[in-house]
Structures are given as C-alpha cells and as structure tokens.
Design an enzyme around this catalytic site. Structure first.
Site, PDB file in Angstrom:
ATOM      1  N   ARG A  99       0.839  -1.206   0.000  1.00  0.00           N
ATOM      2  CA  ARG A  99       0.000   0.000   0.000  1.00  0.00           C
ATOM      3  C   ARG A  99       0.869   1.249   0.000  1.00  0.00           C
ATOM      4  NH1 ARG A  99      -1.868   2.622   5.029  1.00  0.00           N
ATOM      5  NH2 ARG A  99      -3.445   4.204   4.553  1.00  0.00           N
ATOM      6  N   ARG A 138      -9.207  18.061   9.527  1.00  0.00           N
ATOM      7  CA  ARG A 138      -8.223  18.207  10.590  1.00  0.00           C
ATOM      8  C   ARG A 138      -8.326  19.589  11.230  1.00  0.00           C
ATOM      9  NH1 ARG A 138      -4.478  14.100  10.128  1.00  0.00           N
ATOM     10  NH2 ARG A 138      -4.419  13.032   8.106  1.00  0.00           N
ATOM     11  N   LYS A 146     -13.280   2.445   0.619  1.00  0.00           N
ATOM     12  CA  LYS A 146     -12.957   2.398   2.048  1.00  0.00           C
ATOM     13  C   LYS A 146     -14.204   2.789   2.844  1.00  0.00           C
ATOM     14  CE  LYS A 146      -8.984   3.974   3.447  1.00  0.00           C
ATOM     15  NZ  LYS A 146      -7.844   4.906   3.651  1.00  0.00           N
ATOM     16  N   THR A 193      -6.654  -1.609   9.776  1.00  0.00           N
ATOM     17  CA  THR A 193      -6.495  -0.673  10.886  1.00  0.00           C
ATOM     18  C   THR A 193      -6.170  -1.353  12.216  1.00  0.00           C
ATOM     19  OG1 THR A 193      -8.205   0.712   9.831  1.00  0.00           O
ATOM     20  CG2 THR A 193      -7.374   1.413  11.978  1.00  0.00           C
TER      21      THR A 193
END
Length: 488
Positions: free
Chosen positions: A36, A77, A223, A281
């Site tokens: 990845r 963020r 995802k 994850t």
C-alpha cells in the site's frame, strides 16, 4: 516462481521502515501479497521510487505483488497551534474557527481545515478529535465559529483529525488533491486505487471515471469509514471492485461498540456481491514497538479470517514500526492457524440465483463439482481474473490457480482469497491445447502430481475478457499433461 499456499492475503503499507536495503525482499519473502502506498504522505517522485523498488523486489522473489494507491480523501483536521500542542480539561470552553485566515491555535480555540463544518453541525452534536481521544459538545454556532465544551481531558497537537459522531458531514469523497493523485496513480500503473471516505455509489463512479480517463485499469477499493456509507453499503459494493473495512474513522463515527458487528456485515456484504474485502487498521498495532502481538490482536486477525475476509492489512506496523518483517511473519502464522478452522462445506443454498453472466455460472458449477468429487485444484484460464474472483467467493478445499498472460490481472488476483496467480500465455492455442499446457505448467512447478484430478475453466475465445464458458474435469497424466475424464 515461488508459491505460498496461504488462503488469506496480506497487504502491507510502505513507509520509512520498509525503505532500508533488503527490507522489501524480506517482506515479500515473508508473505506480503500487496503493498500500500499512502498518498497522504510523500510526493509523486517518492511514490514512483517505491513502485520501482517493489516491482524489482517482486521479480527477484518470483512473486506476483500488487500495488494499492490509497487516496487521502477529505480528511478533516484541526490546524496548527502556536506552541505545537495544548492541554484541554473537561468542562472548559474551546472554539473551532472555520476561517481560512484563522490565527494559530491556543488553549481556547483552533482553526479547522474544512470551512464548511460550520454549516454541518448543530447544537448538541458531539465532535471527536484525534481518533476519538478528545470529545467536544457543540454549544453554539455563530458566524464562522463553533463554540464547544470539552468533554474529556487530553493533550491536543497540530493537525489531528476531526469527526462528527454519527457522521453526516457534507463534503465529497474526492478532493482536488485526490484528482491529481489519481493521475499520478495511473502513471505509476498501480493495480488498486482506494477511495477514502466514500459515501455512495456516485463517489465510486466518479473515481472510476477519472481513473479510466487517466489511462488506469486499477481495481477500485471503497474504504468504508463513514457512518452514512453503512446505509448505502449494497450500492457502494456494486459500484466497486473491493471493500475495505477501514476501522479507524469508522469506529470514531459510529462508536467502538458497534464496530465488531459492522465489520462482519461489511465482509458478508462484499461476499454476497462477489467483491473482494480487506480488513484494516491496528490489526497488530502493538507490533509497532514490540516483536510479538498481543493475544487480543491474534484473535482480532483470526476472527476476520474466519469471517471470510480476503485480506488483512498492516499499516504503521510495517510503515514505521520497529519490526516490519516480524509483523508480516506474525500475520502469516495467525492466518494459517485461523484457516485450519474453516468449514469447507459450501452452503450452496446461499449462493446467488438468476446469474447474469456465463463466467459466474461456470464458477458456481465448478465449485459445486469440486465440493462433491474432491479435486486437487481448480485452474482458471483467465484474461482479467474475473472468473477467479467468482470462484474465490466460495470456500473450497481446493486451491484456485489463476493463469493469465496479463501481469496486471495476475497482480489483481494476488488480493483474492484462495487464488494463486500464475504467468501463462495461451495465445494461439485451442481450448484443449491450452488446458493440456496449463496442467503441464502447474505440474512442472510442483503444484500438481500424476493422477491428480483438476477442474479447468476457460473460454472458447481465449483472448476475450469475460468469455469463460467451459468447464472441464481432467486428470494429470503420467507425462504431466492432461488425460480426459470428460468435458462438462
């Protein structure tokens, strides 16, 4: 050509820990099937260098190794603090400023990267910072400022992620930067393109259109990390080639108590739609700093394998951890142990009805025969790998060998459970000649023995995509070629 007959595939994230001399070779030798590239970090030249090194290492090791480019997506963020970080206490007031020229933050306020956040939240909402470590309750929304009360003590530093509990933020899945990165990914000829924070089939359709326009034939990975994606899981699966259980942001948005059940639901949905599924994850998070996993992590990986995931993914464990190779080795051991718990009796009552394509019907028929007469292997002569994807949706005791002349198809098959890609060119051969040559190829590789029974799927026109329409039951002869047991 080397073979590791492990059913579940392993996806490893590249990073500083994998850039050292010989590390990539060690990772691939240990069992990595797909790597990845995290497009949240690095530039085009950096990614190109890693792609070059992966391709070279895979060739040295005689393995088919796929490459997945993971788009950053619209990660929300907070901005930076004047002192780099602040300590927040439960009960204090803390403002989020949705303005491009917001001053560096302090203990009373900080800017946010998504200026539209002010339109997406209301009084009473809960906002979660730094993967849920700090919670804020919205008390008021005035102009460009969201006034909140801190619910949990914690230290907050620059550029930490922000989520809304329950999801519902309106920003799209693809940013301007993602669109640029899709073009970069196409030039790098990656095999998989992962779309972060997708909300619907439309997001995946747009990503596919942009990828194809850039010249990429990469498989599209959705995802699943937004709460609203769960309500549209079926449509997203239909618009994608693979699903990823992205447990970080998904767990923050829906709450950790809901995550185990939803992981099982996502895996089940992918299998029902004949899609590949990745579980990701923090699977071996403790191995970032330790050479062995915890028992809880072992059980986490094993449960995903037993539930039917095609692949399990390592993130920081290989990208920045102290023991990247040991993490892969641990993942291999756990997968093999869990696979021994498989019940190989396929429940055909759950198989799909009203099949639309010949290759789907051939795959289902092949698995039914393999279940009842116990063949040594299933061999798919395939152009795109599509037949192997259908075959791999059923659990069978027989390995599936995907034989293709296309390197891209072989690398995409590297992510499919139970499928082992093999370089094989049947150009100019009849289906009967190709079947004989394929069996001899596998016999020469030591994967078949004299007397073994095998099933072979192929098409009348060997060079056409999606043309599989033939199923043969054959036996390996004394010369390593095929002896007919009949044409089915």
């Amino acid at each position: 050509m080397a073979f590791d007959l492990r059913r579940t595939k392993i996806l490893a994230t590249l990073g500083p820990a994998t850039d050292g001399p010989g590390v990539l070779d060690d990772l691939i030798r240990a069992g990595v099937n797909v790597v990845r590239l995290n497009f949240s970090h690095g530039d085009a030249a950096h990614h190109a260098k890693r792609v070059e090194h992966v391709r070279a290492a895979a060739e040295r090791q005689g393995r088919e190794v796929g490459i997945l480019a993971d788009l950053q997506g619209p990660k929300i963020r907070i901005e930076k603090f004047a002192e780099g970080k602040v300590a927040l206490k439960a009960g204090q007031a803390f403002d989020l400023v949705c303005r491009a020229d917001a001053a560096p933050g302090d203990s009373s306020r900080v800017g946010v990267s998504y200026l539209g956040l002010v339109n997406d939240v209301g009084v009473g909402d809960t906002l979660l910072l730094d993967d849920g470590l700090i919670a804020l309750k919205v008390l008021k929304v005035a102009g460009d400022t969201i006034g909140t009360e801190v619910l949990t003590d914690g230290v907050l530093s620059d550029r930490k992620g922000l989520n809304r509990l329950g999801g519902g933020l309106s920003l799209g899945a693809l940013t301007a930067q993602d669109r640029e990165h899709i073009v970069i990914a196409a030039k790098l000829e990656v095999d998989f393109l992962a779309v972060s924070f997708c909300r619907s089939a439309a997001d995946m359709d747009e990503a596919r259109r942009l990828a194809r326009a850039a010249g990429s034939d990469a498989a599209l990975v959705a995802k699943i990390e937004r709460a609203e994606a769960i309500d549209r899981l079926d449509e997203i699966a239909e618009a994608s080639d693979a699903l990823m259980v992205a447990r970080g942001d998904l767990g923050v948005e829906i709450g950790d108590a809901e995550l185990p059940g939803l992981q099982k639901k996502i895996i089940r949905t992918a299998l029902e739609h004949n899609r590949v599924v990745i579980t990701a994850t923090q699977m071996l998070q403790s191995m970032v700093d330790n050479p062995i996993p915890t028992r809880a992590e072992v059980l986490d990986v094993a449960n995903a394998v037993i539930d039917g995931t095609d692949a399990v993914m390592l993130s920081a464990e290989t990208a920045s951890g102290q023991y990247p190779v040991k993490a892969v080795e641990a993942m291999v051991r756990i997968c093999l142990g869990a696979e021994r718990q498989f019940d190989h009796d396929t429940d055909f009552e759950k198989a799909p009805r009203n099949l639309q394509a010949a290759d789907q019907a051939i795959a289902m028929a092949g698995m039914f025969i393999a279940e009842h007469i116990r063949v040594r292997a299933i061999i798919a002569l395939t152009e795109s790998g599509g037949t192997c994807r259908y075959l791999s949706r059923f659990r069978s005791a027989a390995p599936i060998y995907g034989l293709s002349r296309h390197a891209g198809a072989r690398r995409r098959m590297a992510l499919m459970r139970d499928v082992y890609p093999v370089d094989f060119d049947s150009m100019g051969q009849s289906t009967r000649e190709a079947a004989r040559s394929a069996i001899k190829r596998l016999h020469d590789l030591g994967l078949l023995a004299n007397g073994d029974r095998v099933l072979i799927t192929s098409g009348d026109h060997m060079e056409l995509h999606g043309a599989t329409n033939t199923l043969r039951l054959l036996q390996v002869g004394t010369d390593g070629a095929a002896e007919g047991l009949g044409v089915l």
